[in-house]
Design a protein around this motif. Structure first.
Motif, PDB file in Angstrom:
ATOM      1  N   GLY A   1       0.828  -1.203   0.000  1.00 24.96           N
ATOM      2  CA  GLY A   1       0.000   0.000   0.000  1.00 24.96           C
ATOM      3  C   GLY A   1       0.862   1.253   0.000  1.00 24.96           C
ATOM      4  N   THR A   2       0.202   2.379   0.132  1.00 28.29           N
ATOM      5  CA  THR A   2       0.886   3.666   0.115  1.00 28.29           C
ATOM      6  C   THR A   2       1.233   4.106   1.533  1.00 28.29           C
ATOM      7  OG1 THR A   2      -0.330   4.292  -1.875  1.00 28.29           O
ATOM      8  CG2 THR A   2       0.710   6.074  -0.641  1.00 28.29           C
ATOM      9  N   ILE A   3       2.462   4.551   1.713  1.00 30.45           N
ATOM     10  CA  ILE A   3       2.911   5.040   3.015  1.00 30.45           C
ATOM     11  C   ILE A   3       2.293   6.413   3.249  1.00 30.45           C
ATOM     12  CG2 ILE A   3       4.911   5.737   4.391  1.00 30.45           C
ATOM     13  CD1 ILE A   3       6.574   3.796   2.589  1.00 30.45           C
ATOM     14  N   GLU A   4       1.564   6.566   4.347  1.00 29.51           N
ATOM     15  CA  GLU A   4       0.964   7.851   4.698  1.00 29.51           C
ATOM     16  C   GLU A   4       1.985   8.791   5.324  1.00 29.51           C
ATOM     17  OE1 GLU A   4      -2.359   9.115   4.356  1.00 29.51           O
ATOM     18  OE2 GLU A   4      -2.296   7.481   2.909  1.00 29.51           O
ATOM     19  N   ALA A   5       2.775   8.250   6.262  1.00 24.20           N
ATOM     20  CA  ALA A   5       3.775   9.059   6.967  1.00 24.20           C
ATOM     21  C   ALA A   5       4.890   8.146   7.441  1.00 24.20           C
ATOM     22  CB  ALA A   5       3.138   9.768   8.167  1.00 24.20           C
ATOM     23  N   ALA A   6       6.068   8.742   7.620  1.00 20.82           N
ATOM     24  CA  ALA A   6       7.205   8.028   8.207  1.00 20.82           C
ATOM     25  C   ALA A   6       7.781   8.917   9.290  1.00 20.82           C
ATOM     26  CB  ALA A   6       8.261   7.728   7.143  1.00 20.82           C
ATOM     27  N   CYS A   7       8.357   8.298  10.299  1.00 22.53           N
ATOM     28  CA  CYS A   7       8.987   9.044  11.381  1.00 22.53           C
ATOM     29  C   CYS A   7       9.969  10.047  10.785  1.00 22.53           C
ATOM     30  CB  CYS A   7       9.706   8.093  12.326  1.00 22.53           C
ATOM     31  SG  CYS A   7      10.687   8.917  13.581  1.00 22.53           S
ATOM     32  N   LYS A   8       9.789  11.306  11.112  1.00 23.43           N
ATOM     33  CA  LYS A   8      10.643  12.358  10.569  1.00 23.43           C
ATOM     34  C   LYS A   8      11.987  12.448  11.285  1.00 23.43           C
ATOM     35  CE  LYS A   8       6.798  15.175   8.902  1.00 23.43           C
ATOM     36  NZ  LYS A   8       6.788  14.546   7.617  1.00 23.43           N
ATOM     37  N   VAL A   9      12.096  11.789  12.438  1.00 24.79           N
ATOM     38  CA  VAL A   9      13.342  11.838  13.194  1.00 24.79           C
ATOM     39  C   VAL A   9      14.386  10.906  12.575  1.00 24.79           C
ATOM     40  CG1 VAL A   9      14.407  11.460  15.450  1.00 24.79           C
ATOM     41  CG2 VAL A   9      12.141  12.499  15.301  1.00 24.79           C
ATOM     42  N   LYS A  10      14.017   9.606  12.374  1.00 26.15           N
ATOM     43  CA  LYS A  10      14.982   8.684  11.774  1.00 26.15           C
ATOM     44  C   LYS A  10      14.357   7.551  10.966  1.00 26.15           C
ATOM     45  CE  LYS A  10      15.700   6.669  16.317  1.00 26.15           C
ATOM     46  NZ  LYS A  10      16.708   6.386  17.321  1.00 26.15           N
TER      47      LYS A  10
ATOM     48  N   ILE B   1      -4.105  14.131  22.634  1.00 24.65           N
ATOM     49  CA  ILE B   1      -4.063  12.734  23.076  1.00 24.65           C
ATOM     50  C   ILE B   1      -4.216  12.690  24.593  1.00 24.65           C
ATOM     51  CG2 ILE B   1      -2.704  10.620  23.115  1.00 24.65           C
ATOM     52  CD1 ILE B   1      -1.273  11.827  20.578  1.00 24.65           C
ATOM     53  N   THR B   2      -5.380  12.220  25.033  1.00 22.72           N
ATOM     54  CA  THR B   2      -5.674  12.217  26.466  1.00 22.72           C
ATOM     55  C   THR B   2      -6.022  10.834  27.015  1.00 22.72           C
ATOM     56  OG1 THR B   2      -7.980  12.751  26.013  1.00 22.72           O
ATOM     57  CG2 THR B   2      -6.478  14.615  26.410  1.00 22.72           C
ATOM     58  N   GLU B   3      -6.081   9.826  26.128  1.00 23.25           N
ATOM     59  CA  GLU B   3      -6.380   8.469  26.595  1.00 23.25           C
ATOM     60  C   GLU B   3      -5.656   7.453  25.716  1.00 23.25           C
ATOM     61  OE1 GLU B   3     -10.649   7.502  24.675  1.00 23.25           O
ATOM     62  OE2 GLU B   3     -10.662   9.056  26.218  1.00 23.25           O
ATOM     63  N   PRO B   4      -5.486   6.238  26.233  1.00 26.67           N
ATOM     64  CA  PRO B   4      -4.805   5.200  25.440  1.00 26.67           C
ATOM     65  C   PRO B   4      -5.526   4.984  24.112  1.00 26.67           C
ATOM     66  CG  PRO B   4      -5.073   4.481  27.702  1.00 26.67           C
ATOM     67  CD  PRO B   4      -5.875   5.748  27.554  1.00 26.67           C
ATOM     68  N   LYS B   5      -4.770   4.522  23.137  1.00 26.67           N
ATOM     69  CA  LYS B   5      -5.305   4.366  21.784  1.00 26.67           C
ATOM     70  C   LYS B   5      -5.061   2.946  21.293  1.00 26.67           C
ATOM     71  CE  LYS B   5      -4.537   6.120  17.132  1.00 26.67           C
ATOM     72  NZ  LYS B   5      -3.695   6.926  16.271  1.00 26.67           N
ATOM     73  N   LYS B   6      -6.118   2.299  20.788  1.00 29.50           N
ATOM     74  CA  LYS B   6      -5.992   0.973  20.180  1.00 29.50           C
ATOM     75  C   LYS B   6      -5.743   1.162  18.693  1.00 29.50           C
ATOM     76  CE  LYS B   6      -8.096  -2.983  22.192  1.00 29.50           C
ATOM     77  NZ  LYS B   6      -9.184  -3.851  22.386  1.00 29.50           N
ATOM     78  N   GLU B   7      -4.782   0.409  18.161  1.00 27.18           N
ATOM     79  CA  GLU B   7      -4.516   0.522  16.728  1.00 27.18           C
ATOM     80  C   GLU B   7      -4.019  -0.799  16.170  1.00 27.18           C
ATOM     81  OE1 GLU B   7      -1.574   3.619  16.223  1.00 27.18           O
ATOM     82  OE2 GLU B   7       0.062   2.253  16.628  1.00 27.18           O
ATOM     83  N   LEU B   8      -4.200  -0.936  14.872  1.00 31.28           N
ATOM     84  CA  LEU B   8      -3.665  -2.075  14.154  1.00 31.28           C
ATOM     85  C   LEU B   8      -2.178  -1.801  13.948  1.00 31.28           C
ATOM     86  CD1 LEU B   8      -4.630  -4.703  12.897  1.00 31.28           C
ATOM     87  CD2 LEU B   8      -4.952  -3.480  10.759  1.00 31.28           C
ATOM     88  N   SER B   9      -1.362  -2.808  14.176  1.00 31.99           N
ATOM     89  CA  SER B   9       0.081  -2.624  14.115  1.00 31.99           C
ATOM     90  C   SER B   9       0.722  -3.780  13.351  1.00 31.99           C
ATOM     91  CB  SER B   9       0.631  -2.572  15.543  1.00 31.99           C
ATOM     92  OG  SER B   9       2.026  -2.461  15.546  1.00 31.99           O
ATOM     93  N   LEU B  10       1.783  -3.474  12.629  1.00 34.60           N
ATOM     94  CA  LEU B  10       2.551  -4.495  11.953  1.00 34.60           C
ATOM     95  C   LEU B  10       3.993  -4.378  12.408  1.00 34.60           C
ATOM     96  CD1 LEU B  10       2.469  -6.661   9.519  1.00 34.60           C
ATOM     97  CD2 LEU B  10       3.621  -4.863   8.259  1.00 34.60           C
TER      98      LEU B  10
ATOM     99  N   GLY C   1     -10.572   4.457   7.234  1.00 30.74           N
ATOM    100  CA  GLY C   1     -10.175   5.820   7.568  1.00 30.74           C
ATOM    101  C   GLY C   1      -9.153   5.903   8.697  1.00 30.74           C
ATOM    102  N   GLU C   2      -8.884   4.791   9.366  1.00 29.76           N
ATOM    103  CA  GLU C   2      -7.877   4.776  10.432  1.00 29.76           C
ATOM    104  C   GLU C   2      -6.509   4.488   9.827  1.00 29.76           C
ATOM    105  OE1 GLU C   2      -8.995   2.272  13.684  1.00 29.76           O
ATOM    106  OE2 GLU C   2     -11.020   3.090  13.772  1.00 29.76           O
ATOM    107  N   GLU C   3      -5.497   4.413  10.684  1.00 30.91           N
ATOM    108  CA  GLU C   3      -4.141   4.122  10.227  1.00 30.91           C
ATOM    109  C   GLU C   3      -3.622   2.851  10.876  1.00 30.91           C
ATOM    110  OE1 GLU C   3      -1.877   7.562  11.447  1.00 30.91           O
ATOM    111  OE2 GLU C   3      -2.188   8.517   9.513  1.00 30.91           O
ATOM    112  N   MET C   4      -2.709   2.200  10.186  1.00 33.37           N
ATOM    113  CA  MET C   4      -1.977   1.078  10.744  1.00 33.37           C
ATOM    114  C   MET C   4      -0.534   1.544  10.914  1.00 33.37           C
ATOM    115  SD  MET C   4      -1.122  -2.681   9.147  1.00 33.37           S
ATOM    116  CE  MET C   4      -0.152  -2.016   7.810  1.00 33.37           C
ATOM    117  N   ARG C   5       0.006   1.340  12.104  1.00 30.21           N
ATOM    118  CA  ARG C   5       1.400   1.700  12.349  1.00 30.21           C
ATOM    119  C   ARG C   5       2.289   0.507  12.023  1.00 30.21           C
ATOM    120  NH1 ARG C   5       3.178   5.915  14.310  1.00 30.21           N
ATOM    121  NH2 ARG C   5       1.217   6.371  15.327  1.00 30.21           N
ATOM    122  N   VAL C   6       3.386   0.762  11.327  1.00 27.34           N
ATOM    123  CA  VAL C   6       4.364  -0.264  10.990  1.00 27.34           C
ATOM    124  C   VAL C   6       5.645   0.064  11.746  1.00 27.34           C
ATOM    125  CG1 VAL C   6       5.661  -1.396   9.145  1.00 27.34           C
ATOM    126  CG2 VAL C   6       3.347  -0.523   8.694  1.00 27.34           C
TER     127      VAL C   6
END
Length: 169
Positions: A73-82, A150-159, A93-98
């Motif tokens: 798929g298409t990368i939405e964002a990558a860590c800008k630090v490294k 961000i004020t509460e824990p977040k559930k997300e799909l992760s790879l 409409g949600e995101e999956m973190r890799v």
């Protein structure tokens, strides 16, 4: 006695070097294809059998909460630090973190908008408030914005990827 200590020290040093060398072999250096069209990060994988991220809902129904997968798929964002993580847009409409296995490799920090193929363990993860804020700051959000948003824990799909191909578009 001194020679026994010296031999023990030398043997320990050699074993330590061998262990570090073995760890480095798990994740070979990044490489670029001969035509410059793709870069490989982590373990060398291929595109064969990759499921489009747009079809992930059906895949999740088949596999449950955790499975080994190969996605594209298409990368939405990558860590800008490294480049230590990236996100992919999901059809809902949600995101999956890799993230990258054992923090052993990274992707280019300018990878957003490029196509990726990744292989690894897919799971549902709960991020603490602190971790979610940290990731938001890595993405470019100010500390103050992250604390407000961000004020509460977040559930997300992760790879947790073992290998990633980034295609130069």
């Amino acid at each position: 006695m001194k020679s026994l200590i010296a031999i023990s020290f030398t043997l320990g040093l050699i074993l330590g070097v061998l262990q570090v060398s073995a760890q480095k072999m798990v994740f070979p250096k990044d490489s670029v294809s001969a035509d410059g069209n793709m870069s490989y990060h982590g373990q060398r994988i291929n595109e064969e059998g990759a499921v489009a991220i747009s079809d992930i809902d059906g895949l999740l129904e088949d596999i449950g909460e955790e499975a080994q997968v190969k996605l594209s798929g298409t990368i939405e964002a990558a860590c800008k630090v490294k480049g230590c993580w990236m996100t992919m847009a999901l059809p809902n409409g949600e995101e999956m973190r890799v993230k990258f296995k054992d923090y052993g490799f990274f992707v280019p920090t300018d990878a957003a908008g490029k196509t990726a193929v990744m292989e690894g363990k897919l799971s549902v993860e709960t991020l603490s408030v602190e971790e979610a804020r940290h990731l938001a700051e890595d993405a470019g959000m100010s500390k103050e914005e992250a604390e407000k948003a961000i004020t509460e824990p977040k559930k997300e799909l992760s790879l947790e990827a073992t290998g990633v191909i980034v295609k130069a578009e």
